[in-house]
Scaffold this motif. Structure first.
Motif, PDB file in Angstrom:
ATOM      1  N   TYR A  78      -1.036  -2.881  -0.543  1.00 36.44           N
ATOM      2  CA  TYR A  78      -1.799  -2.011   0.353  1.00 36.44           C
ATOM      3  C   TYR A  78      -1.302  -0.571   0.269  1.00 36.44           C
ATOM      4  O   TYR A  78      -2.096   0.372   0.183  1.00 36.44           O
ATOM      5  CB  TYR A  78      -1.707  -2.518   1.794  1.00 36.44           C
ATOM      6  CG  TYR A  78      -2.088  -1.481   2.811  1.00 36.44           C
ATOM      7  CD1 TYR A  78      -3.363  -0.916   2.823  1.00 36.44           C
ATOM      8  CD2 TYR A  78      -1.153  -1.020   3.744  1.00 36.44           C
ATOM      9  CE1 TYR A  78      -3.701   0.066   3.739  1.00 36.44           C
ATOM     10  CE2 TYR A  78      -1.490  -0.049   4.656  1.00 36.44           C
ATOM     11  CZ  TYR A  78      -2.759   0.492   4.655  1.00 36.44           C
ATOM     12  OH  TYR A  78      -3.091   1.471   5.559  1.00 36.44           O
ATOM     13  N   THR A  79       0.013  -0.393   0.262  1.00 37.42           N
ATOM     14  CA  THR A  79       0.596   0.955   0.222  1.00 37.42           C
ATOM     15  C   THR A  79       0.197   1.692  -1.058  1.00 37.42           C
ATOM     16  O   THR A  79      -0.108   2.888  -1.036  1.00 37.42           O
ATOM     17  CB  THR A  79       2.133   0.886   0.327  1.00 37.42           C
ATOM     18  OG1 THR A  79       2.491   0.196   1.520  1.00 37.42           O
ATOM     19  CG2 THR A  79       2.733   2.285   0.358  1.00 37.42           C
ATOM     20  N   ALA A  80       0.173   0.980  -2.172  1.00 39.57           N
ATOM     21  CA  ALA A  80      -0.182   1.608  -3.450  1.00 39.57           C
ATOM     22  C   ALA A  80      -1.618   2.131  -3.434  1.00 39.57           C
ATOM     23  O   ALA A  80      -1.883   3.274  -3.844  1.00 39.57           O
ATOM     24  CB  ALA A  80      -0.001   0.599  -4.584  1.00 39.57           C
ATOM     25  N   VAL A  81      -2.548   1.307  -2.945  1.00 39.89           N
ATOM     26  CA  VAL A  81      -3.954   1.730  -2.883  1.00 39.89           C
ATOM     27  C   VAL A  81      -4.116   2.892  -1.904  1.00 39.89           C
ATOM     28  O   VAL A  81      -4.831   3.869  -2.175  1.00 39.89           O
ATOM     29  CB  VAL A  81      -4.871   0.558  -2.475  1.00 39.89           C
ATOM     30  CG1 VAL A  81      -6.320   1.024  -2.351  1.00 39.89           C
ATOM     31  CG2 VAL A  81      -4.762  -0.574  -3.485  1.00 39.89           C
ATOM     32  N   TYR A  82      -3.438   2.800  -0.775  1.00 42.39           N
ATOM     33  CA  TYR A  82      -3.483   3.855   0.248  1.00 42.39           C
ATOM     34  C   TYR A  82      -3.022   5.203  -0.327  1.00 42.39           C
ATOM     35  O   TYR A  82      -3.684   6.239  -0.137  1.00 42.39           O
ATOM     36  CB  TYR A  82      -2.616   3.416   1.431  1.00 42.39           C
ATOM     37  CG  TYR A  82      -2.039   4.508   2.289  1.00 42.39           C
ATOM     38  CD1 TYR A  82      -2.777   5.088   3.319  1.00 42.39           C
ATOM     39  CD2 TYR A  82      -0.736   4.949   2.087  1.00 42.39           C
ATOM     40  CE1 TYR A  82      -2.226   6.080   4.110  1.00 42.39           C
ATOM     41  CE2 TYR A  82      -0.182   5.935   2.879  1.00 42.39           C
ATOM     42  CZ  TYR A  82      -0.927   6.500   3.882  1.00 42.39           C
ATOM     43  OH  TYR A  82      -0.381   7.482   4.659  1.00 42.39           O
ATOM     44  N   LEU A  83      -1.918   5.203  -1.051  1.00 38.51           N
ATOM     45  CA  LEU A  83      -1.390   6.454  -1.602  1.00 38.51           C
ATOM     46  C   LEU A  83      -2.281   7.001  -2.722  1.00 38.51           C
ATOM     47  O   LEU A  83      -2.440   8.223  -2.854  1.00 38.51           O
ATOM     48  CB  LEU A  83       0.031   6.239  -2.117  1.00 38.51           C
ATOM     49  CG  LEU A  83       1.084   5.919  -1.041  1.00 38.51           C
ATOM     50  CD1 LEU A  83       2.434   5.624  -1.675  1.00 38.51           C
ATOM     51  CD2 LEU A  83       1.207   7.054  -0.030  1.00 38.51           C
ATOM     52  N   LEU A  84      -2.879   6.119  -3.500  1.00 37.55           N
ATOM     53  CA  LEU A  84      -3.812   6.566  -4.541  1.00 37.55           C
ATOM     54  C   LEU A  84      -5.038   7.233  -3.917  1.00 37.55           C
ATOM     55  O   LEU A  84      -5.557   8.221  -4.448  1.00 37.55           O
ATOM     56  CB  LEU A  84      -4.240   5.383  -5.409  1.00 37.55           C
ATOM     57  CG  LEU A  84      -3.195   4.859  -6.403  1.00 37.55           C
ATOM     58  CD1 LEU A  84      -3.692   3.578  -7.067  1.00 37.55           C
ATOM     59  CD2 LEU A  84      -2.864   5.921  -7.445  1.00 37.55           C
ATOM     60  N   MET A  85      -5.507   6.697  -2.779  1.00 35.72           N
ATOM     61  CA  MET A  85      -6.649   7.296  -2.090  1.00 35.72           C
ATOM     62  C   MET A  85      -6.303   8.679  -1.545  1.00 35.72           C
ATOM     63  O   MET A  85      -7.139   9.579  -1.509  1.00 35.72           O
ATOM     64  CB  MET A  85      -7.128   6.390  -0.964  1.00 35.72           C
ATOM     65  CG  MET A  85      -7.872   5.155  -1.417  1.00 35.72           C
ATOM     66  SD  MET A  85      -9.422   5.559  -2.273  1.00 35.72           S
ATOM     67  CE  MET A  85     -10.393   6.245  -0.916  1.00 35.72           C
ATOM     68  N   VAL A  86      -5.054   8.862  -1.119  1.00 35.05           N
ATOM     69  CA  VAL A  86      -4.601  10.178  -0.643  1.00 35.05           C
ATOM     70  C   VAL A  86      -4.680  11.189  -1.780  1.00 35.05           C
ATOM     71  O   VAL A  86      -5.169  12.310  -1.605  1.00 35.05           O
ATOM     72  CB  VAL A  86      -3.156  10.085  -0.093  1.00 35.05           C
ATOM     73  CG1 VAL A  86      -2.580  11.483   0.134  1.00 35.05           C
ATOM     74  CG2 VAL A  86      -3.132   9.296   1.205  1.00 35.05           C
ATOM     75  N   ILE A  87      -4.204  10.794  -2.957  1.00 31.76           N
ATOM     76  CA  ILE A  87      -4.236  11.691  -4.115  1.00 31.76           C
ATOM     77  C   ILE A  87      -5.675  12.004  -4.516  1.00 31.76           C
ATOM     78  O   ILE A  87      -6.024  13.163  -4.804  1.00 31.76           O
ATOM     79  CB  ILE A  87      -3.468  11.059  -5.296  1.00 31.76           C
ATOM     80  CG1 ILE A  87      -1.984  10.904  -4.923  1.00 31.76           C
ATOM     81  CG2 ILE A  87      -3.611  11.922  -6.549  1.00 31.76           C
ATOM     82  CD1 ILE A  87      -1.171  10.125  -5.944  1.00 31.76           C
ATOM     83  N   TRP A  88      -6.541  10.967  -4.531  1.00 33.10           N
ATOM     84  CA  TRP A  88      -7.954  11.192  -4.883  1.00 33.10           C
ATOM     85  C   TRP A  88      -8.632  12.111  -3.877  1.00 33.10           C
ATOM     86  O   TRP A  88      -9.368  13.032  -4.242  1.00 33.10           O
ATOM     87  CB  TRP A  88      -8.703   9.857  -4.933  1.00 33.10           C
ATOM     88  CG  TRP A  88     -10.190  10.033  -5.043  1.00 33.10           C
ATOM     89  CD1 TRP A  88     -10.914  10.315  -6.163  1.00 33.10           C
ATOM     90  CD2 TRP A  88     -11.142   9.972  -3.958  1.00 33.10           C
ATOM     91  NE1 TRP A  88     -12.262  10.439  -5.857  1.00 33.10           N
ATOM     92  CE2 TRP A  88     -12.426  10.226  -4.510  1.00 33.10           C
ATOM     93  CE3 TRP A  88     -11.034   9.725  -2.595  1.00 33.10           C
ATOM     94  CZ2 TRP A  88     -13.581  10.245  -3.739  1.00 33.10           C
ATOM     95  CZ3 TRP A  88     -12.189   9.735  -1.824  1.00 33.10           C
ATOM     96  CH2 TRP A  88     -13.441   9.994  -2.391  1.00 33.10           C
ATOM     97  N   GLY A  89      -8.378  11.884  -2.600  1.00 34.32           N
ATOM     98  CA  GLY A  89      -9.048  12.647  -1.555  1.00 34.32           C
ATOM     99  C   GLY A  89      -8.748  14.127  -1.600  1.00 34.32           C
ATOM    100  O   GLY A  89      -9.593  14.954  -1.240  1.00 34.32           O
ATOM    101  N   ALA A  90      -7.556  14.485  -2.057  1.00 39.11           N
ATOM    102  CA  ALA A  90      -7.160  15.898  -2.082  1.00 39.11           C
ATOM    103  C   ALA A  90      -8.081  16.735  -2.950  1.00 39.11           C
ATOM    104  O   ALA A  90      -8.325  17.910  -2.659  1.00 39.11           O
ATOM    105  CB  ALA A  90      -5.717  16.026  -2.568  1.00 39.11           C
TER     106      ALA A  90
END
Length: 481
Positions: free
Chosen positions: A387-399
């Motif tokens: 879950y943490t990995a997907v969450y952090l990838l979404m943060v990077i994409w969202g930026a």
């Protein structure tokens, strides 16, 4: 195809159908009446209940930490970029409707937080977990609806909301310092990852240190702006009220836009009824030890978020004299308004404020979704890492994603969550009312305020290793004279 689907759903929920606007207004009125306007009658008491709010135990965080965690998620882009967006699309009248939905939402927030606390459970680390999926499963006995809510929560708070917060941070830093958004996203993800890997307690400790400081700093600046422009305040208030009903020349024909954008952005900011804050409420060990105590704590959160912080942003924008063109715009409006008040330093202040406001939301959003891993039996090391990995990838994409894409996805997730949650808490109204009566009966009669299952008629089942213990202790004392 995905973008088309998201737009279609949003049009039903927020657009022409406006289902959620009517639903949220109904819920606010419903709980205000059922709870006898608790947000007005007990306005002073919601501050008093914070007196012993720093106490906690091994299973739960303190009430103050729960409030700060809830505010971490609430206080974010909605307070700065969201208010600017509401005013740019709906005019100054949108501010009035943000106040309305906040006042009504205080009762809704009270109700859902009481339920979050009542139906909480303990995870494998012996820490409290809870939220709408838990009170839907245990209170209503509907596991499929509970799973539906949890999936929507992961889509919203687990992924798209954090991406949207990162987008706003990156936009502010790019406008101010010309930092490439993808670099901002990577740094945000690294820092957030360090904090969230420590779990709810780590997030709560971070929130209780950062939220009060950033909130007071922002309110202080808004007060300075207000004092400097004190002669413009009466005209500003008059314009807000008249524009809310389309009674000014500038607002003619914009009545619907003011309501829609005010309520939509007000809900996004204070989250009352969305089913997010009950996760923070469930994680607490309240003082006094009664679910209703957390209802008052989180009701205060709704008040502070919208009636205080969102109003501060609105005042800064409306007193700046900048021209709004009626198109979607985010943090750039707030930065421009602040620059009009305090010069070039205004852009830097807003960039710093939005970075802190939005970053706390990024961290708290993780905690909300992580609470539901227990529901799927994924609250183990492998489940949390995935879950943490997907969450952090979404943060990077969202930026580096487009503003419209991110906000549309966030609106859809919030809308679907709200649909399910409002249905659930309305169904559980008898339990909410019974708990509230029990709390105030004990307080009025001078009894120790402590919850016992034997004293209240509740729907469904509570966790046997939490509240039933109080009940069994009471029976033991009774049997032994």
């Amino acid at each position: 195809m995905i973008e088309s689907l998201v737009n279609t759903i949003n049009n039903i929920l927020w657009g022409q159908g406006q289902i959620l606007i009517y639903l949220l207004l109904f819920a606010g009125f419903w709980f205000s009446v059922k709870l006898k306007f608790v947000q007005i009658r007990h306005f002073g008491y919601m501050f008093a209940v914070m007196k012993n709010s720093t106490q906690s135990d091994q299973s739960g965080i303190s009430s103050f930490q729960a409030l700060c965690t809830g505010l971490s998620a609430r206080v974010g882009t909605g307070n700065l970029a969201g208010v600017a967006m509401a005013i740019s699309l709906g005019g100054s009248g949108a501010v009035f409707w943000m106040w309305v939905i906040a006042l009504l939402g205080m009762a809704t927030g009270f109700a859902e937080s009481v339920l979050g606390q009542l139906y909480k459970v303990k995870d494998q680390n012996n820490e409290f977990r809870g939220g709408p999926a838990y009170y839907i499963r245990q209170g209503l006995g509907n596991p499929w609806l509970a799973v539906t809510f949890a999936v929507c929560l992961f889509l919203g708070y687990g992924f798209s909301f954090s991406a949207m917060q990162a987008n706003t941070i990156a936009e502010a830093l790019n406008n101010t310092f010309a930092i490439t958004p993808v670099y901002s996203g990577v740094v945000i993800a690294i820092i957030a990852g360090i904090i969230v890997m420590g779990g709810l307690r780590s997030i709560a400790r971070f929130a209780e240190k950062v939220v009060p400081v950033m909130g007071l700093a922002f309110v202080g600046l808004a007060l300075i702006v207000t004092v400097i422009n004190i002669e413009l305040i009466p005209a500003m208030i008059q314009d807000i009220v008249l524009s809310a009903f389309g009674l000014t020349e500038a607002a003619a024909g914009a009545f619907g836009a003011a309501i829609k954008n005010g309520i939509q952005r007000g809900l996004y900011s204070n989250e009352a009824g969305a089913g997010s804050v009950p996760h923070a409420a469930a994680g607490a060990s309240p003082v006094p030890n009664h679910p209703v105590a957390q209802g008052y704590v989180q009701m205060l959160g709704v008040f502070f978020d919208t009636m205080v912080l969102c109003t501060c942003t609105a005042v800064i924008i409306l007193l700046s004299g900048i021209q709004l063109n009626g198109e979607m715009a985010g943090i750039s409006i707030t930065q421009e308004a602040m620059t009009a008040h305090i010069g070039g330093a205004g852009t830097y202040f807003v960039a710093g404020a939005i970075t802190l406001f939005a970053f706390t939301s990024v961290v708290a959003n993780y905690a909300y979704a992580e609470s539901n891993l227990h529901l799927f039996k994924l609250d183990h090391k492998a489940g949390r890492l995935a879950y943490t990995a997907v969450y952090l990838l979404m943060v990077i994409w969202g930026a580096s994603a487009s503003l419209k894409q991110v906000w549309s996805l966030a609106d859809m997730a919030l809308g679907l969550m709200t649909l399910v949650n409002i249905y659930a808490i309305v169904q559980l109204t008898p339990t909410i009312v019974s708990l509230t009566k029990d709390y105030w009966h004990k307080r009025a009669s001078g009894q120790k305020i402590e919850f016992s299952v034997a004293d209240v008629d509740i729907q469904g089942q509570t966790s046997a290793d939490i509240w039933q213990r109080c009940d069994s202790d009471k029976k033991h004392l009774k049997n032994n004279g």
